[in-house]
Design a protein around this motif. Structure first.
Motif, PDB file in Angstrom:
ATOM      1  N   THR A 149      10.442   0.590  -3.180  1.00  0.00           N
ATOM      2  CA  THR A 149       9.929   1.941  -2.987  1.00  0.00           C
ATOM      3  C   THR A 149       8.435   1.848  -2.728  1.00  0.00           C
ATOM      4  O   THR A 149       7.676   1.410  -3.592  1.00  0.00           O
ATOM      5  CB  THR A 149      10.201   2.824  -4.214  1.00  0.00           C
ATOM      6  OG1 THR A 149      11.605   2.838  -4.448  1.00  0.00           O
ATOM      7  CG2 THR A 149       9.717   4.250  -3.976  1.00  0.00           C
ATOM      8  N   THR A 150       8.044   2.227  -1.526  1.00  0.00           N
ATOM      9  CA  THR A 150       6.637   2.223  -1.151  1.00  0.00           C
ATOM     10  C   THR A 150       6.085   3.634  -1.337  1.00  0.00           C
ATOM     11  O   THR A 150       6.827   4.568  -1.653  1.00  0.00           O
ATOM     12  CB  THR A 150       6.452   1.788   0.310  1.00  0.00           C
ATOM     13  OG1 THR A 150       6.974   2.813   1.163  1.00  0.00           O
ATOM     14  CG2 THR A 150       7.152   0.470   0.588  1.00  0.00           C
ATOM     15  N   GLU A 151       4.806   3.796  -1.100  1.00  0.00           N
ATOM     16  CA  GLU A 151       4.221   5.139  -1.203  1.00  0.00           C
ATOM     17  C   GLU A 151       4.768   6.060  -0.118  1.00  0.00           C
ATOM     18  O   GLU A 151       4.708   7.279  -0.249  1.00  0.00           O
ATOM     19  CB  GLU A 151       2.703   5.057  -1.169  1.00  0.00           C
ATOM     20  CG  GLU A 151       2.149   4.432  -2.438  1.00  0.00           C
ATOM     21  CD  GLU A 151       0.640   4.439  -2.523  1.00  0.00           C
ATOM     22  OE1 GLU A 151      -0.026   5.028  -1.644  1.00  0.00           O
ATOM     23  OE2 GLU A 151       0.121   3.861  -3.488  1.00  0.00           O
ATOM     24  N   ALA A 152       5.349   5.497   0.940  1.00  0.00           N
ATOM     25  CA  ALA A 152       5.947   6.299   2.013  1.00  0.00           C
ATOM     26  C   ALA A 152       7.424   6.595   1.761  1.00  0.00           C
ATOM     27  O   ALA A 152       8.028   7.393   2.472  1.00  0.00           O
ATOM     28  CB  ALA A 152       5.790   5.585   3.351  1.00  0.00           C
ATOM     29  N   GLY A 153       8.019   5.949   0.763  1.00  0.00           N
ATOM     30  CA  GLY A 153       9.427   6.164   0.465  1.00  0.00           C
ATOM     31  C   GLY A 153      10.159   4.848   0.272  1.00  0.00           C
ATOM     32  O   GLY A 153       9.573   3.770   0.304  1.00  0.00           O
ATOM     33  N   GLN A 154      11.468   4.953   0.078  1.00  0.00           N
ATOM     34  CA  GLN A 154      12.293   3.771  -0.174  1.00  0.00           C
ATOM     35  C   GLN A 154      12.627   3.061   1.138  1.00  0.00           C
ATOM     36  O   GLN A 154      12.983   3.697   2.120  1.00  0.00           O
ATOM     37  CB  GLN A 154      13.570   4.191  -0.884  1.00  0.00           C
ATOM     38  CG  GLN A 154      14.289   3.053  -1.545  1.00  0.00           C
ATOM     39  CD  GLN A 154      15.434   3.550  -2.406  1.00  0.00           C
ATOM     40  OE1 GLN A 154      16.354   4.172  -1.892  1.00  0.00           O
ATOM     41  NE2 GLN A 154      15.374   3.273  -3.696  1.00  0.00           N
ATOM     42  N   VAL A 155      12.515   1.733   1.112  1.00  0.00           N
ATOM     43  CA  VAL A 155      12.775   0.919   2.303  1.00  0.00           C
ATOM     44  C   VAL A 155      13.687  -0.232   1.907  1.00  0.00           C
ATOM     45  O   VAL A 155      13.436  -0.906   0.902  1.00  0.00           O
ATOM     46  CB  VAL A 155      11.456   0.330   2.868  1.00  0.00           C
ATOM     47  CG1 VAL A 155      11.729  -0.561   4.065  1.00  0.00           C
ATOM     48  CG2 VAL A 155      10.472   1.424   3.219  1.00  0.00           C
ATOM     49  N   PRO A 186       1.678   0.050   0.869  1.00  0.00           N
ATOM     50  CA  PRO A 186       1.305  -0.006  -0.551  1.00  0.00           C
ATOM     51  C   PRO A 186       2.454   0.447  -1.444  1.00  0.00           C
ATOM     52  O   PRO A 186       3.313   1.230  -1.040  1.00  0.00           O
ATOM     53  CB  PRO A 186       0.113   0.957  -0.644  1.00  0.00           C
ATOM     54  CG  PRO A 186       0.258   1.873   0.523  1.00  0.00           C
ATOM     55  CD  PRO A 186       0.981   1.118   1.586  1.00  0.00           C
ATOM     56  N   ILE A 187       2.440  -0.066  -2.663  1.00  0.00           N
ATOM     57  CA  ILE A 187       3.413   0.285  -3.688  1.00  0.00           C
ATOM     58  C   ILE A 187       2.644   0.887  -4.856  1.00  0.00           C
ATOM     59  O   ILE A 187       1.671   0.291  -5.320  1.00  0.00           O
ATOM     60  CB  ILE A 187       4.167  -0.971  -4.184  1.00  0.00           C
ATOM     61  CG1 ILE A 187       4.973  -1.607  -3.056  1.00  0.00           C
ATOM     62  CG2 ILE A 187       5.052  -0.637  -5.379  1.00  0.00           C
ATOM     63  CD1 ILE A 187       5.517  -2.981  -3.421  1.00  0.00           C
ATOM     64  N   ALA A 188       3.083   2.044  -5.335  1.00  0.00           N
ATOM     65  CA  ALA A 188       2.513   2.594  -6.562  1.00  0.00           C
ATOM     66  C   ALA A 188       3.352   2.096  -7.735  1.00  0.00           C
ATOM     67  O   ALA A 188       2.889   1.325  -8.562  1.00  0.00           O
ATOM     68  CB  ALA A 188       2.468   4.114  -6.517  1.00  0.00           C
ATOM     69  N   TYR A 189       4.614   2.536  -7.777  1.00  0.00           N
ATOM     70  CA  TYR A 189       5.571   2.118  -8.801  1.00  0.00           C
ATOM     71  C   TYR A 189       6.898   1.913  -8.099  1.00  0.00           C
ATOM     72  O   TYR A 189       7.348   2.778  -7.362  1.00  0.00           O
ATOM     73  CB  TYR A 189       5.745   3.201  -9.878  1.00  0.00           C
ATOM     74  CG  TYR A 189       4.441   3.689 -10.438  1.00  0.00           C
ATOM     75  CD1 TYR A 189       3.786   2.957 -11.418  1.00  0.00           C
ATOM     76  CD2 TYR A 189       3.858   4.853  -9.988  1.00  0.00           C
ATOM     77  CE1 TYR A 189       2.581   3.383 -11.932  1.00  0.00           C
ATOM     78  CE2 TYR A 189       2.649   5.291 -10.494  1.00  0.00           C
ATOM     79  CZ  TYR A 189       2.017   4.561 -11.464  1.00  0.00           C
ATOM     80  OH  TYR A 189       0.824   4.978 -11.973  1.00  0.00           O
ATOM     81  N   HIS A 208       1.454  -1.028  -8.657  1.00  0.00           N
ATOM     82  CA  HIS A 208       0.216  -1.176  -7.893  1.00  0.00           C
ATOM     83  C   HIS A 208       0.210  -2.465  -7.082  1.00  0.00           C
ATOM     84  O   HIS A 208      -0.329  -3.482  -7.499  1.00  0.00           O
ATOM     85  CB  HIS A 208      -1.010  -1.127  -8.799  1.00  0.00           C
ATOM     86  CG  HIS A 208      -1.160   0.162  -9.505  1.00  0.00           C
ATOM     87  ND1 HIS A 208      -1.240   1.369  -8.871  1.00  0.00           N
ATOM     88  CD2 HIS A 208      -1.216   0.445 -10.828  1.00  0.00           C
ATOM     89  CE1 HIS A 208      -1.349   2.330  -9.746  1.00  0.00           C
ATOM     90  NE2 HIS A 208      -1.332   1.800 -10.953  1.00  0.00           N
ATOM     91  N   GLY A 209       0.822  -2.397  -5.929  1.00  0.00           N
ATOM     92  CA  GLY A 209       0.915  -3.602  -5.122  1.00  0.00           C
ATOM     93  C   GLY A 209       1.013  -3.325  -3.637  1.00  0.00           C
ATOM     94  O   GLY A 209       0.686  -2.237  -3.153  1.00  0.00           O
ATOM     95  N   LEU A 210       1.508  -4.322  -2.953  1.00  0.00           N
ATOM     96  CA  LEU A 210       1.617  -4.287  -1.501  1.00  0.00           C
ATOM     97  C   LEU A 210       2.836  -5.095  -1.086  1.00  0.00           C
ATOM     98  O   LEU A 210       3.074  -6.178  -1.624  1.00  0.00           O
ATOM     99  CB  LEU A 210       0.354  -4.918  -0.895  1.00  0.00           C
ATOM    100  CG  LEU A 210       0.171  -4.835   0.604  1.00  0.00           C
ATOM    101  CD1 LEU A 210      -0.093  -3.394   1.029  1.00  0.00           C
ATOM    102  CD2 LEU A 210      -0.986  -5.719   1.035  1.00  0.00           C
ATOM    103  N   VAL A 211       3.614  -4.549  -0.157  1.00  0.00           N
ATOM    104  CA  VAL A 211       4.736  -5.289   0.409  1.00  0.00           C
ATOM    105  C   VAL A 211       4.406  -5.578   1.872  1.00  0.00           C
ATOM    106  O   VAL A 211       3.900  -4.713   2.590  1.00  0.00           O
ATOM    107  CB  VAL A 211       6.081  -4.525   0.286  1.00  0.00           C
ATOM    108  CG1 VAL A 211       6.030  -3.167   0.955  1.00  0.00           C
ATOM    109  CG2 VAL A 211       7.230  -5.350   0.847  1.00  0.00           C
ATOM    110  N   THR A 212       4.648  -6.826   2.275  1.00  0.00           N
ATOM    111  CA  THR A 212       4.450  -7.208   3.670  1.00  0.00           C
ATOM    112  C   THR A 212       5.705  -7.912   4.174  1.00  0.00           C
ATOM    113  O   THR A 212       6.345  -8.664   3.438  1.00  0.00           O
ATOM    114  CB  THR A 212       3.236  -8.150   3.853  1.00  0.00           C
ATOM    115  OG1 THR A 212       3.462  -9.345   3.128  1.00  0.00           O
ATOM    116  CG2 THR A 212       1.950  -7.490   3.399  1.00  0.00           C
ATOM    117  N   VAL A 213       6.039  -7.635   5.418  1.00  0.00           N
ATOM    118  CA  VAL A 213       7.170  -8.278   6.078  1.00  0.00           C
ATOM    119  C   VAL A 213       6.658  -8.957   7.328  1.00  0.00           C
ATOM    120  O   VAL A 213       5.950  -8.345   8.129  1.00  0.00           O
ATOM    121  CB  VAL A 213       8.270  -7.249   6.457  1.00  0.00           C
ATOM    122  CG1 VAL A 213       9.405  -7.928   7.208  1.00  0.00           C
ATOM    123  CG2 VAL A 213       8.788  -6.531   5.221  1.00  0.00           C
TER     124      VAL A 213
END
Length: 142
Positions: A28-34, A46-49, A67-72
């Motif tokens: 779940t990113t700040e923009a929604g679930q992926v 970015p990831i909040a929770y 509080h993180g970051l996902v990268t693909v």
């Protein structure tokens, strides 16, 4: 590594929390679930929770990332998740969360004696624990 699997790495300041292959990753990113599958387009968010699921067949490992970051990387077929806090959900004790939450709320009641930074930190901790309680509660009651 077979091309139909992702290479996944989940990291926190304490080190690598997970490293391996997966059929998909749900975050779940700040923009929604992926949900990320092999061949997913390049992506950064970015990831909040987030309750993060690393799936392989009928099994999934669950992590809580804060509080993180996902990268693909589409061409390397990799997913990297970096979080300020990353914990395996099954390792989190529900009762401890409730105790910590009560402590944080108690400290916030004396906010006039705290600095703005301390109040912000405690408010963030309260929000984080509230999110985590929702993630952990089903695991503890099974």
């Amino acid at each position: 590594m077979p091309h139909n699997l992702l290479r996944v790495q989940l990291m926190s300041p304490e080190g690598v929390e997970y490293e391996g292959e997966a059929e998909s990753v749900l975050v779940t990113t700040e923009a929604g679930q992926v949900e990320i599958f092999p061949g997913h387009t390049n992506f950064v968010s970015p990831i909040a929770y987030s309750k993060t699921l690393i799936k392989n067949g009928q099994t999934a490992q669950e992590f809580y990332v804060r509080h993180g970051l996902v990268t693909v990387d589409q061409f390397a077929n990799t997913v990297s998740i970096m979080g300020f806090a990353c914990q395996k959900v099954s390792d989190i004790r529900y009762e401890s969360l409730l105790e910590y939450h009560a402590t944080v709320l108690e400290q916030l009641q004396s906010r006039e004696s705290l600095s703005a930074l301390q109040v912000q930190f405690l408010e963030d901790q309260a929000t984080s624990v509230e999110q985590l309680v929702e993630v952990v509660r089903p695991v503890e009651k099974e």
